[in-house]
Design a protein around this motif. Structure first.
Motif, PDB file in Angstrom:
ATOM      1  N   ASN A 195      -5.154  18.770 -11.934  1.00  0.00           N
ATOM      2  CA  ASN A 195      -5.416  18.623 -13.368  1.00  0.00           C
ATOM      3  C   ASN A 195      -4.128  18.263 -14.093  1.00  0.00           C
ATOM      4  OD1 ASN A 195      -4.018  21.196 -13.691  1.00  0.00           O
ATOM      5  ND2 ASN A 195      -5.890  22.090 -12.864  1.00  0.00           N
ATOM      6  N   ALA A 196      -4.277  17.994 -15.403  1.00  0.00           N
ATOM      7  CA  ALA A 196      -3.138  17.561 -16.214  1.00  0.00           C
ATOM      8  C   ALA A 196      -2.083  18.658 -16.349  1.00  0.00           C
ATOM      9  CB  ALA A 196      -3.633  17.120 -17.595  1.00  0.00           C
ATOM     10  N   LYS A 197      -2.520  19.923 -16.404  1.00  0.00           N
ATOM     11  CA  LYS A 197      -1.574  21.026 -16.578  1.00  0.00           C
ATOM     12  C   LYS A 197      -0.594  21.089 -15.416  1.00  0.00           C
ATOM     13  CE  LYS A 197      -1.245  26.018 -17.275  1.00  0.00           C
ATOM     14  NZ  LYS A 197      -1.975  27.297 -17.374  1.00  0.00           N
ATOM     15  N   THR A 198      -1.093  20.908 -14.205  1.00  0.00           N
ATOM     16  CA  THR A 198      -0.206  20.945 -13.044  1.00  0.00           C
ATOM     17  C   THR A 198       0.791  19.802 -13.096  1.00  0.00           C
ATOM     18  OG1 THR A 198      -1.953  21.959 -11.721  1.00  0.00           O
ATOM     19  CG2 THR A 198      -0.106  21.003 -10.525  1.00  0.00           C
ATOM     20  N   ALA A 199       0.362  18.648 -13.571  1.00  0.00           N
ATOM     21  CA  ALA A 199       1.282  17.511 -13.718  1.00  0.00           C
ATOM     22  C   ALA A 199       2.417  17.858 -14.682  1.00  0.00           C
ATOM     23  CB  ALA A 199       0.522  16.283 -14.205  1.00  0.00           C
ATOM     24  N   VAL A 200       2.085  18.524 -15.783  1.00  0.00           N
ATOM     25  CA  VAL A 200       3.101  18.950 -16.747  1.00  0.00           C
ATOM     26  C   VAL A 200       4.083  19.913 -16.084  1.00  0.00           C
ATOM     27  CG1 VAL A 200       3.487  20.271 -18.874  1.00  0.00           C
ATOM     28  CG2 VAL A 200       1.639  18.587 -18.765  1.00  0.00           C
ATOM     29  N   ASN A 201       3.554  20.866 -15.295  1.00  0.00           N
ATOM     30  CA  ASN A 201       4.409  21.833 -14.617  1.00  0.00           C
ATOM     31  C   ASN A 201       5.339  21.157 -13.615  1.00  0.00           C
ATOM     32  OD1 ASN A 201       3.365  24.067 -15.968  1.00  0.00           O
ATOM     33  ND2 ASN A 201       1.793  24.450 -14.422  1.00  0.00           N
ATOM     34  N   LEU A 202       4.807  20.199 -12.864  1.00  0.00           N
ATOM     35  CA  LEU A 202       5.635  19.500 -11.880  1.00  0.00           C
ATOM     36  C   LEU A 202       6.732  18.682 -12.555  1.00  0.00           C
ATOM     37  CD1 LEU A 202       2.915  18.380  -9.308  1.00  0.00           C
ATOM     38  CD2 LEU A 202       4.760  20.004  -8.897  1.00  0.00           C
ATOM     39  N   ARG A 203       6.408  18.088 -13.682  1.00  0.00           N
ATOM     40  CA  ARG A 203       7.449  17.361 -14.424  1.00  0.00           C
ATOM     41  C   ARG A 203       8.548  18.324 -14.881  1.00  0.00           C
ATOM     42  NH1 ARG A 203       3.122  14.136 -16.402  1.00  0.00           N
ATOM     43  NH2 ARG A 203       2.885  15.447 -18.254  1.00  0.00           N
ATOM     44  N   ALA A 204       8.149  19.509 -15.328  1.00  0.00           N
ATOM     45  CA  ALA A 204       9.130  20.508 -15.757  1.00  0.00           C
ATOM     46  C   ALA A 204      10.022  20.947 -14.605  1.00  0.00           C
ATOM     47  CB  ALA A 204       8.418  21.719 -16.355  1.00  0.00           C
ATOM     48  N   MET A 205       9.488  20.887 -13.394  1.00  0.00           N
ATOM     49  CA  MET A 205      10.258  21.269 -12.206  1.00  0.00           C
ATOM     50  C   MET A 205      11.137  20.125 -11.703  1.00  0.00           C
ATOM     51  SD  MET A 205       7.202  23.336 -10.246  1.00  0.00           S
ATOM     52  CE  MET A 205       7.944  23.079  -8.624  1.00  0.00           C
ATOM     53  N   GLY A 206      10.975  18.937 -12.264  1.00  0.00           N
ATOM     54  CA  GLY A 206      11.829  17.824 -11.884  1.00  0.00           C
ATOM     55  C   GLY A 206      11.153  16.691 -11.159  1.00  0.00           C
ATOM     56  N   ALA A 207       9.826  16.710 -11.077  1.00  0.00           N
ATOM     57  CA  ALA A 207       9.121  15.626 -10.398  1.00  0.00           C
ATOM     58  C   ALA A 207       9.247  14.318 -11.165  1.00  0.00           C
ATOM     59  CB  ALA A 207       7.647  15.992 -10.227  1.00  0.00           C
ATOM     60  N   ASP A 208       9.337  13.233 -10.428  1.00  0.00           N
ATOM     61  CA  ASP A 208       9.392  11.894 -11.012  1.00  0.00           C
ATOM     62  C   ASP A 208       8.012  11.566 -11.599  1.00  0.00           C
ATOM     63  OD1 ASP A 208       9.495   9.214 -11.608  1.00  0.00           O
ATOM     64  OD2 ASP A 208      10.247   8.574  -9.650  1.00  0.00           O
ATOM     65  N   PRO A 209       7.897  11.375 -12.932  1.00  0.00           N
ATOM     66  CA  PRO A 209       6.588  11.101 -13.538  1.00  0.00           C
ATOM     67  C   PRO A 209       5.892   9.880 -12.945  1.00  0.00           C
ATOM     68  CG  PRO A 209       8.220  11.580 -15.231  1.00  0.00           C
ATOM     69  CD  PRO A 209       8.971  11.442 -13.942  1.00  0.00           C
ATOM     70  N   ALA A 210       6.674   8.912 -12.450  1.00  0.00           N
ATOM     71  CA  ALA A 210       6.076   7.697 -11.891  1.00  0.00           C
ATOM     72  C   ALA A 210       5.301   7.975 -10.613  1.00  0.00           C
ATOM     73  CB  ALA A 210       7.165   6.657 -11.622  1.00  0.00           C
ATOM     74  N   ARG A 211       5.577   9.112  -9.972  1.00  0.00           N
ATOM     75  CA  ARG A 211       4.900   9.429  -8.711  1.00  0.00           C
ATOM     76  C   ARG A 211       3.733  10.408  -8.899  1.00  0.00           C
ATOM     77  NH1 ARG A 211      10.047  10.444  -4.645  1.00  0.00           N
ATOM     78  NH2 ARG A 211      11.548   9.226  -5.851  1.00  0.00           N
ATOM     79  N   LEU A 212       3.495  10.827 -10.118  1.00  0.00           N
ATOM     80  CA  LEU A 212       2.448  11.809 -10.409  1.00  0.00           C
ATOM     81  C   LEU A 212       1.152  11.131 -10.817  1.00  0.00           C
ATOM     82  CD1 LEU A 212       4.407  14.490 -12.464  1.00  0.00           C
ATOM     83  CD2 LEU A 212       3.168  14.923 -10.346  1.00  0.00           C
ATOM     84  N   LYS A 213       0.050  11.586 -10.218  1.00  0.00           N
ATOM     85  CA  LYS A 213      -1.280  11.115 -10.615  1.00  0.00           C
ATOM     86  C   LYS A 213      -2.237  12.286 -10.585  1.00  0.00           C
ATOM     87  CE  LYS A 213      -1.049   6.303  -8.942  1.00  0.00           C
ATOM     88  NZ  LYS A 213      -1.700   5.308  -8.042  1.00  0.00           N
ATOM     89  N   GLU A 214      -3.236  12.251 -11.453  1.00  0.00           N
ATOM     90  CA  GLU A 214      -4.256  13.287 -11.408  1.00  0.00           C
ATOM     91  C   GLU A 214      -5.300  12.902 -10.366  1.00  0.00           C
ATOM     92  OE1 GLU A 214      -7.252  15.800 -14.378  1.00  0.00           O
ATOM     93  OE2 GLU A 214      -5.672  14.526 -15.207  1.00  0.00           O
ATOM     94  N   GLY A 215      -5.584  13.825  -9.452  1.00  0.00           N
ATOM     95  CA  GLY A 215      -6.544  13.555  -8.391  1.00  0.00           C
ATOM     96  C   GLY A 215      -7.753  14.463  -8.506  1.00  0.00           C
ATOM     97  N   SER A 216      -8.541  14.518  -7.461  1.00  0.00           N
ATOM     98  CA  SER A 216      -9.735  15.364  -7.448  1.00  0.00           C
ATOM     99  C   SER A 216      -9.377  16.752  -6.932  1.00  0.00           C
ATOM    100  CB  SER A 216     -10.805  14.738  -6.551  1.00  0.00           C
ATOM    101  OG  SER A 216     -10.291  14.548  -5.251  1.00  0.00           O
ATOM    102  N   ASN A 217     -10.256  17.715  -7.214  1.00  0.00           N
ATOM    103  CA  ASN A 217     -10.115  19.041  -6.639  1.00  0.00           C
ATOM    104  C   ASN A 217     -10.875  19.038  -5.316  1.00  0.00           C
ATOM    105  OD1 ASN A 217     -10.449  21.812  -5.953  1.00  0.00           O
ATOM    106  ND2 ASN A 217      -9.960  22.350  -8.061  1.00  0.00           N
ATOM    107  N   LEU A 218     -10.148  19.086  -4.213  1.00  0.00           N
ATOM    108  CA  LEU A 218     -10.780  18.947  -2.901  1.00  0.00           C
ATOM    109  C   LEU A 218     -11.825  20.017  -2.640  1.00  0.00           C
ATOM    110  CD1 LEU A 218      -7.766  18.026  -0.578  1.00  0.00           C
ATOM    111  CD2 LEU A 218      -9.430  16.500  -1.628  1.00  0.00           C
ATOM    112  N   LYS A 219     -11.584  21.235  -3.142  1.00  0.00           N
ATOM    113  CA  LYS A 219     -12.528  22.313  -2.880  1.00  0.00           C
ATOM    114  C   LYS A 219     -13.876  22.055  -3.544  1.00  0.00           C
ATOM    115  CE  LYS A 219      -9.110  25.881  -1.990  1.00  0.00           C
ATOM    116  NZ  LYS A 219      -8.451  27.116  -2.445  1.00  0.00           N
ATOM    117  N   ALA A 220     -13.857  21.235  -4.598  1.00  0.00           N
ATOM    118  CA  ALA A 220     -15.117  20.900  -5.268  1.00  0.00           C
ATOM    119  C   ALA A 220     -15.957  19.952  -4.428  1.00  0.00           C
ATOM    120  CB  ALA A 220     -14.837  20.271  -6.633  1.00  0.00           C
TER     121      ALA A 220
END
Length: 441
Positions: A195-220
């Motif tokens: 989800n979008a929230k996890t993307a925000v958290n990863l950016r805060a941890m230093g992830a390159d925004p260009a490599r981030l995409k929102e995907g599906s929840n596999l468990k669903a």
């Protein structure tokens, strides 16, 4: 996309490498002991040292690394889809627990094998990578083993963080170690978040925004739970036209609330049946006594009994039959949530066509429940009174329950669409098949 060489290893990473070498004998002794206690063959135990027990298949190999049972099983649907999109692909799943190995062995997709992962030491990881030579490495959820990541990337294996999910505590801890978090996340070519929230958290941890995409929840998108059709038919016939609701995966300290809600509901729905499926069926004797103490009548599934007209609580104290109860009734309260336990998988209910009631303690699925509640596919309850009110609403207003079920189906459909996009993104990271030009596809 930045070059991974731009982010240098940190002092903390070097200290971790040194410590892992020093502690390797102690870690190995503990890990090997647990596997042996479970009856794992000695050759398979040594997989934790990187010694493979299977040959590497020819052709392109996709390696999935998952933490435990839920994460391991969640990738099976994705493997099926990848196998359909690229029929030449071979697959390897690594997971650390004996339970996950046992379950995966029973459900392996075509061209898939399982191994225990190497310990996160230089020698074990090198041995593992030298044998398997994966063409793509996919780490599921939050399994970030530093040396495994760094050595795989150094071997030019494209790495993906899939179904990324991080607890607030993990985010806080990694954010304090920003440089090291940034270095580890920089090993990934692609990060697909739930989800979008996890993307925000990863950016805060230093992830390159260009490599981030929102995907599906596999468990669903995991396969629906198994349903024995003969048992389903027998229970349906025994219940007849009676209204019914399910309280599933309940824990100690929750059944009192569930039974109090059921007693309140019986005042307006005297023929209502509660199907109570505790998380731990071995608590059957305790629960039978609790039900009787509440002044309610019950019959236990573990004694092969079927509900009678006079039965107020059907105690489903068996293993492996939850899929039957979800198929039988679309109105489900999921336990592990009225107390601070973490909750249980709502997607299993939704895949059977149901809608979910949950307590506030389902923090393991907090982000999913926030979305499901937001779209009206689930409701949160906090007490016997609010639980009774929610059940009564869905019993008295079938259109409201139907709406919730439709919203749940819509959620699953969106996850399936995103899964198609995930498959495309992963296939694009693979090297071309032997004989293909580099710009193929």
């Amino acid at each position: 996309m930045s070059d991974t060489s731009q982010v240098r290893p940190t002092l903390l990473y070097h200290l971790y490498r040194g410590a892992s070498t020093l502690l390797a004998p102690f870690v190995w002794s503990k890990v090997a002991g647990k596997l042996r206690q479970h009856g794992v063959a000695e050759a398979r135990v040594r997989e934790r040292l990187g010694h493979a027990t299977l040959p590497r298949p020819t052709g392109r190999l996709v390696w999935f690394h998952a933490a435990s049972v839920g994460e391991s099983l969640s990738v099976l649907t994705l493997i099926h889809r990848l196998g359909e999109a690229a029929p030449d692909l071979e697959f390897l799943i690594t997971s650390g627990t004996p339970t996950s190995a046992d379950l995966i062995a029973k459900r392996l997709p075509p061209r898939t094998r399982h191994q225990f992962p190497p310990l996160d030491t230089g020698a074990a990881v090198s041995r593992f990578l030298d044998h398997w030579r994966p063409d793509l490495g996919i780490f599921v959820e939050s399994e970030l083993w530093p040396q495994m990541l760094v050595q795989a990337r150094a071997a030019e294996v494209p790495l993906v963080l899939l179904n990324a999910r991080l607890s607030p505590k993990s985010v806080a801890n990694w954010t304090k170690r920003h440089a090291t978090a940034q270095f580890l996340l920089d090993q990934f070519t692609l990060m697909l978040t739930q989800n979008a929230k996890t993307a925000v958290n990863l950016r805060a941890m230093g992830a390159d925004p260009a490599r981030l995409k929102e995907g599906s929840n596999l468990k669903a998108l995991s396969d629906p739970l198994p349903v024995d059709q003969d048992t389903l038919a027998q229970v349906k016939e025994a219940i007849g036209a009676r209204p019914v609701w399910v309280a599933s995966s309940t824990h100690e300290g929750e059944e009192e609330t569930v039974l109090a809600a059921h007693m309140a509901l019986l005042a307006q729905h005297p023929d209502l049946l509660l199907l109570l499926a505790p998380r731990h069926p071995n608590r059957g004797d305790q629960l039978e006594a609790m039900i009787a103490e509440a002044g309610l009548t019950s019959i236990r599934r573990s004694r092969d009994a079927l509900p009678r007209t006079s039965t107020q609580v059907y105690l489903a104290d068996t293993l492996g039959e939850v899929g039957i109860w979800y198929t039988l009734c679309p109105l489900v309260f999921l336990g592990g949530s009225l107390r601070d336990i973490g909750g249980h998988n709502p997607f299993e209910v939704m895949q059977a066509g149901g809608a979910v009631l949950t307590g506030p303690g389902a923090y393991n699925f907090a982000e999913s429940f926030a979305e499901l509640i937001g779209i009206g596919a689930a409701k949160e309850v906090t007490s016997a009174e609010t639980l009774a009110t929610a059940v009564r609403t869905w019993l008295d207003e079938p259109h409201a329950l139907d709406t919730a079920r439709d919203r749940a189906r819509g959620f699953l459909a969106r996850q399936s669409d995103q899964m198609d996009q995930t498959v495309t993104a992963l296939v694009e990271l693979l090297p071309p098949r032997t004989g293909e030009p580099d710009d193929a596809g």
